[in-house]
Design a protein around this motif. Structure first.
Motif, PDB file in Angstrom:
ATOM      1  N   GLY A  72       0.764  -1.231   0.000  1.00  0.00           N
ATOM      2  CA  GLY A  72       0.000   0.000   0.000  1.00  0.00           C
ATOM      3  C   GLY A  72       0.795   1.280   0.000  1.00  0.00           C
ATOM      4  O   GLY A  72       2.020   1.284   0.044  1.00  0.00           O
ATOM      5  N   GLN A  73       0.056   2.369  -0.062  1.00  0.00           N
ATOM      6  CA  GLN A  73       0.605   3.718  -0.098  1.00  0.00           C
ATOM      7  C   GLN A  73      -0.070   4.537   0.994  1.00  0.00           C
ATOM      8  O   GLN A  73      -1.284   4.644   1.021  1.00  0.00           O
ATOM      9  CB  GLN A  73       0.334   4.349  -1.472  1.00  0.00           C
ATOM     10  N   GLU A  74       0.740   5.107   1.892  1.00  0.00           N
ATOM     11  CA  GLU A  74       0.184   5.945   2.953  1.00  0.00           C
ATOM     12  C   GLU A  74      -0.198   7.306   2.397  1.00  0.00           C
ATOM     13  O   GLU A  74       0.558   7.895   1.627  1.00  0.00           O
ATOM     14  CB  GLU A  74       1.201   6.127   4.082  1.00  0.00           C
ATOM     15  N   VAL A  75      -1.381   7.790   2.777  1.00  0.00           N
ATOM     16  CA  VAL A  75      -1.834   9.126   2.398  1.00  0.00           C
ATOM     17  C   VAL A  75      -2.443   9.797   3.622  1.00  0.00           C
ATOM     18  O   VAL A  75      -2.945   9.129   4.530  1.00  0.00           O
ATOM     19  CB  VAL A  75      -2.867   9.098   1.244  1.00  0.00           C
ATOM     20  N   LYS A  81      -4.652   9.695   8.674  1.00  0.00           N
ATOM     21  CA  LYS A  81      -3.786   8.843   7.864  1.00  0.00           C
ATOM     22  C   LYS A  81      -4.555   7.615   7.388  1.00  0.00           C
ATOM     23  O   LYS A  81      -5.271   6.983   8.155  1.00  0.00           O
ATOM     24  CB  LYS A  81      -2.572   8.396   8.673  1.00  0.00           C
ATOM     25  N   PHE A  82      -4.385   7.319   6.110  1.00  0.00           N
ATOM     26  CA  PHE A  82      -4.999   6.155   5.489  1.00  0.00           C
ATOM     27  C   PHE A  82      -3.935   5.377   4.737  1.00  0.00           C
ATOM     28  O   PHE A  82      -2.898   5.921   4.373  1.00  0.00           O
ATOM     29  CB  PHE A  82      -6.090   6.573   4.486  1.00  0.00           C
ATOM     30  N   LEU A  83      -4.224   4.131   4.488  1.00  0.00           N
ATOM     31  CA  LEU A  83      -3.378   3.292   3.663  1.00  0.00           C
ATOM     32  C   LEU A  83      -4.220   2.854   2.470  1.00  0.00           C
ATOM     33  O   LEU A  83      -5.299   2.285   2.648  1.00  0.00           O
ATOM     34  CB  LEU A  83      -2.899   2.076   4.458  1.00  0.00           C
ATOM     35  N   LEU A  84      -3.753   3.184   1.262  1.00  0.00           N
ATOM     36  CA  LEU A  84      -4.438   2.740   0.050  1.00  0.00           C
ATOM     37  C   LEU A  84      -3.807   1.430  -0.384  1.00  0.00           C
ATOM     38  O   LEU A  84      -2.618   1.378  -0.682  1.00  0.00           O
ATOM     39  CB  LEU A  84      -4.293   3.767  -1.065  1.00  0.00           C
ATOM     40  N   ILE A  85      -4.609   0.375  -0.364  1.00  0.00           N
ATOM     41  CA  ILE A  85      -4.087  -0.945  -0.726  1.00  0.00           C
ATOM     42  C   ILE A  85      -4.986  -1.586  -1.774  1.00  0.00           C
ATOM     43  O   ILE A  85      -6.173  -1.283  -1.860  1.00  0.00           O
ATOM     44  CB  ILE A  85      -3.959  -1.877   0.498  1.00  0.00           C
ATOM     45  N   CYS A  86      -4.391  -2.449  -2.554  1.00  0.00           N
ATOM     46  CA  CYS A  86      -5.137  -3.209  -3.545  1.00  0.00           C
ATOM     47  C   CYS A  86      -5.887  -4.327  -2.809  1.00  0.00           C
ATOM     48  O   CYS A  86      -5.390  -4.874  -1.827  1.00  0.00           O
ATOM     49  CB  CYS A  86      -4.173  -3.789  -4.566  1.00  0.00           C
TER      50      CYS A  86
END
Length: 97
Positions: A72-75, A81-86
């Motif tokens: 994932g990518q932290e945003v 704070k969120f983590l964008l994950i597949c």
């Protein structure tokens, strides 16, 4: 609000709180393990395959999930704070059964 695309999922990571045997809470800087659990905050509409069929995401907003440790990518959005994950990096959903 954060709106993931395709089969991506925005997860609010549950912070790990570690206590010593004597009850002292260790700060984040002392914890080497990354959290692998979180609450789904938003989901994308699903992946579109080459034949044009969209397959919806299996998780929904509010689900507690376990995911890949280094994926994932932290945003950060509005101080959160969120983590964008597949979706494929999500291993399990916690159920109350």
């Amino acid at each position: 609000m954060l709106k993931p695309l395709a089969d991506y999922v925005a997860v609010k990571v549950v912070e790990v709180e570690v206590k010593t045997a004597s009850g002292i809470v260790l700060p984040d800087t002392a914890i080497k393990e990354k959290s692998v659990t979180g609450i789904v905050a938003a989901v994308g509409p699903g992946k579109v395959y080459d034949n044009g069929v969209r397959v919806p995401v299996d998780v929904k907003v509010g689900d507690q999930v376990y995911f890949a440790k280094f994926g994932g990518q932290e945003v950060t959005l509005d101080g959160e704070k969120f983590l964008l994950i597949c979706e494929r990096d999500i291993f399990a959903v916690v159920t109350k059964d």
